[in-house]
Design a protein around this motif. Structure first.
Motif, mmCIF file in Angstrom:
data_model
loop_
_atom_site.group_PDB
_atom_site.id
_atom_site.type_symbol
_atom_site.label_atom_id
_atom_site.label_comp_id
_atom_site.label_asym_id
_atom_site.label_seq_id
_atom_site.Cartn_x
_atom_site.Cartn_y
_atom_site.Cartn_z
ATOM 1 N N VAL A 88 0.852 -1.179 0.000
ATOM 2 C CA VAL A 88 0.000 0.000 0.000
ATOM 3 C C VAL A 88 0.893 1.235 0.000
ATOM 4 N N GLY A 89 0.694 2.126 -0.972
ATOM 5 C CA GLY A 89 1.433 3.385 -1.014
ATOM 6 C C GLY A 89 2.790 3.259 -1.674
ATOM 7 N N THR A 90 3.688 4.140 -1.279
ATOM 8 C CA THR A 90 5.017 4.220 -1.882
ATOM 9 C C THR A 90 6.003 3.326 -1.156
ATOM 10 N N PHE A 91 6.784 2.580 -1.920
ATOM 11 C CA PHE A 91 7.843 1.724 -1.376
ATOM 12 C C PHE A 91 9.183 2.362 -1.738
ATOM 13 N N GLU A 92 10.041 2.555 -0.715
ATOM 14 C CA GLU A 92 11.359 3.139 -0.948
ATOM 15 C C GLU A 92 12.485 2.281 -0.385
ATOM 16 N N GLY A 93 12.161 1.054 0.053
ATOM 17 C CA GLY A 93 13.166 0.169 0.630
ATOM 18 C C GLY A 93 12.848 -0.127 2.082
ATOM 19 N N TRP A 94 13.885 -0.432 2.854
ATOM 20 C CA TRP A 94 13.701 -0.744 4.269
ATOM 21 C C TRP A 94 14.859 -0.196 5.082
ATOM 22 N N ARG A 95 14.599 0.007 6.367
ATOM 23 C CA ARG A 95 15.576 0.653 7.239
ATOM 24 C C ARG A 95 15.619 0.038 8.630
ATOM 25 N N GLY A 96 15.786 -1.239 8.740
ATOM 26 C CA GLY A 96 15.977 -1.876 10.044
ATOM 27 C C GLY A 96 14.731 -2.462 10.669
ATOM 28 N N HIS A 97 13.664 -1.675 10.778
ATOM 29 C CA HIS A 97 12.439 -2.160 11.429
ATOM 30 C C HIS A 97 11.206 -1.801 10.606
ATOM 31 N N THR A 98 11.326 -1.819 9.306
ATOM 32 C CA THR A 98 10.243 -1.405 8.423
ATOM 33 C C THR A 98 9.087 -2.407 8.464
ATOM 34 N N VAL A 99 7.861 -1.894 8.505
ATOM 35 C CA VAL A 99 6.649 -2.712 8.430
ATOM 36 C C VAL A 99 5.995 -2.417 7.088
ATOM 37 N N PHE A 100 5.677 -3.478 6.346
ATOM 38 C CA PHE A 100 5.074 -3.362 5.023
ATOM 39 C C PHE A 100 3.598 -3.719 5.127
ATOM 40 N N THR A 101 2.721 -2.795 4.740
ATOM 41 C CA THR A 101 1.282 -3.049 4.742
ATOM 42 C C THR A 101 0.880 -3.431 3.319
ATOM 43 N N LEU A 102 0.173 -4.559 3.199
ATOM 44 C CA LEU A 102 -0.233 -5.061 1.890
ATOM 45 C C LEU A 102 -1.700 -4.772 1.622
ATOM 46 N N GLU A 103 -2.073 -4.753 0.357
ATOM 47 C CA GLU A 103 -3.459 -4.496 -0.038
ATOM 48 C C GLU A 103 -4.409 -5.566 0.482
ATOM 49 N N ASN A 104 -3.913 -6.769 0.766
ATOM 50 C CA ASN A 104 -4.781 -7.831 1.287
ATOM 51 C C ASN A 104 -5.024 -7.695 2.787
ATOM 52 N N GLY A 105 -4.495 -6.615 3.409
ATOM 53 C CA GLY A 105 -4.717 -6.368 4.830
ATOM 54 C C GLY A 105 -3.616 -6.901 5.740
ATOM 55 N N GLN A 106 -2.753 -7.737 5.218
ATOM 56 C CA GLN A 106 -1.665 -8.277 6.034
ATOM 57 C C GLN A 106 -0.581 -7.230 6.244
ATOM 58 N N GLN A 107 0.146 -7.383 7.363
ATOM 59 C CA GLN A 107 1.321 -6.558 7.613
ATOM 60 C C GLN A 107 2.495 -7.490 7.874
ATOM 61 N N TRP A 108 3.624 -7.170 7.267
ATOM 62 C CA TRP A 108 4.843 -7.949 7.395
ATOM 63 C C TRP A 108 5.961 -7.003 7.817
ATOM 64 N N ALA A 109 6.756 -7.419 8.789
ATOM 65 C CA ALA A 109 7.854 -6.591 9.287
ATOM 66 C C ALA A 109 9.180 -7.163 8.815
ATOM 67 N N GLN A 110 10.121 -6.272 8.586
ATOM 68 C CA GLN A 110 11.481 -6.669 8.237
ATOM 69 C C GLN A 110 12.027 -7.542 9.363
ATOM 70 N N ALA A 111 12.577 -8.707 9.013
ATOM 71 C CA ALA A 111 13.045 -9.658 10.016
ATOM 72 C C ALA A 111 14.562 -9.808 10.022
ATOM 73 N N GLU A 112 15.246 -8.987 9.285
ATOM 74 C CA GLU A 112 16.706 -9.026 9.252
ATOM 75 C C GLU A 112 17.222 -7.608 9.442
ATOM 76 N N SER A 113 18.435 -7.484 9.884
ATOM 77 C CA SER A 113 18.995 -6.150 10.077
ATOM 78 C C SER A 113 19.408 -5.562 8.736
ATOM 79 N N GLY A 114 19.722 -4.295 8.755
ATOM 80 C CA GLY A 114 20.210 -3.651 7.543
ATOM 81 C C GLY A 114 19.180 -2.743 6.927
ATOM 82 N N SER A 115 19.623 -2.046 5.907
ATOM 83 C CA SER A 115 18.736 -1.143 5.193
ATOM 84 C C SER A 115 19.087 -1.176 3.707
#
Length: 154
Positions: free
Chosen positions: A89-116
């Protein structure tokens, strides 16, 4: 000749045990006594509670299981994990350590590895989330050709 009725009885019992193992636990089994009372479920009659448990069993898709620590368990049967395909959902610009990704299907997924990683801007890119070894997940993002390990949080 008495072997055939015994075999039929054994198969019937095995089928009922297998069916019982696939049923979702009742509210009484899933909740602590304090949670059960706080929700007011102790005020239900046995018939009302049985009706509610039957409804939950029939509509179990939204029922969550929790780990002993209280964290949600979205895939109690690890063998039943399947690919997830949706869009961010919305703009994706990558990840930065603890990013949470919201999907159009309603699910949310969080970054599970370190780094950006900076990927540039992508508007609602399609993603494919695949089950990996040892219960982990890998999210592939269309357009940037990148992937990140994730864990489901909603």
């Amino acid at each position: 000749m008495r072997l055939i009725p015994s075999l039929a009885l054994t198969l019937t019992l095995a089928a009922s045990v297998a069916g019982a193992q696939t049923q979702a636990p009742t509210l009484e089994e899933r909740m602590s006594q304090a949670e059960f009372q706080a929700a007011g479920l102790d005020k239900l009659s046995p018939q009302e509670l049985a009706q509610l448990n039957a409804w939950l069993q029939a509509h179990g898709g939204g029922v969550k299981y929790v780990s002993p620590s209280g964290a949600p368990v979205f895939y109690p049967d690890e063998g039943a994990r399947e690919n997830v395909e949706s869009s961010i959902v919305g703009t994706f610009e990558g990840w930065r350590g603890h990013t949470v990704f919201t999907l159009e299907n309603g699910q949310q997924w969080a970054q599970a590895e370190s780094g950006s990683r900076d990927t540039g801007k992508f508007s609602s890119p399609k993603v494919k989330i695949k089950p990996m070894l040892l219960g982990s997940w890998l999210m592939y993002v269309d357009g940037c050709g990148c992937s990140v390990r994730v864990k489901r949080v909603k």
